[in-house]
Design an enzyme around this catalytic site. Sequence first.
Site, short mmCIF file in Angstrom:
data_model
loop_
_atom_site.label_atom_id
_atom_site.label_comp_id
_atom_site.label_asym_id
_atom_site.label_seq_id
_atom_site.Cartn_x
_atom_site.Cartn_y
_atom_site.Cartn_z
N GLY A 109 39.90 32.08 -16.47
CA GLY A 109 40.51 30.87 -17.19
C GLY A 109 39.71 29.43 -16.66
CB CYS A 110 37.62 28.63 -13.99
SG CYS A 110 36.67 27.09 -13.30
#
Length: 111
Positions: A109-110
């Site tokens: 998710g980064c």
Amino acid sequence: MQAEVDGKIIELSEAGWLLNLDEWSEALAHEIAKNEKITELTQEHWDIINLAREYFVENGVVAEPRLFSKLMKKKFGDDRSSQKYIYSLFPTGLIKCANKIAGLPRPKGCS
């Protein structure tokens, strides 16, 4: 994306994350820091980088920001444990900047 360190080409992801974690070195950290617009890594930077790496080695995952703040507080005290302090050294924060410079894997998710 690539970085050249000591005559060796190191492969990075398009976003600048180290692809082969075994290739990390302090010299590479300086190169990645330049990409993150950090011109100098001070001892305060290295304290965070080293603690992040230690946590990863011991636990097999990167520390999430709240937990990392607690680790910083335990090791360095209140003055050096806030998210504000970490952002003052790493403009895009622990996850996007410090962990990248520390040669740690990109968390899900980064970007």
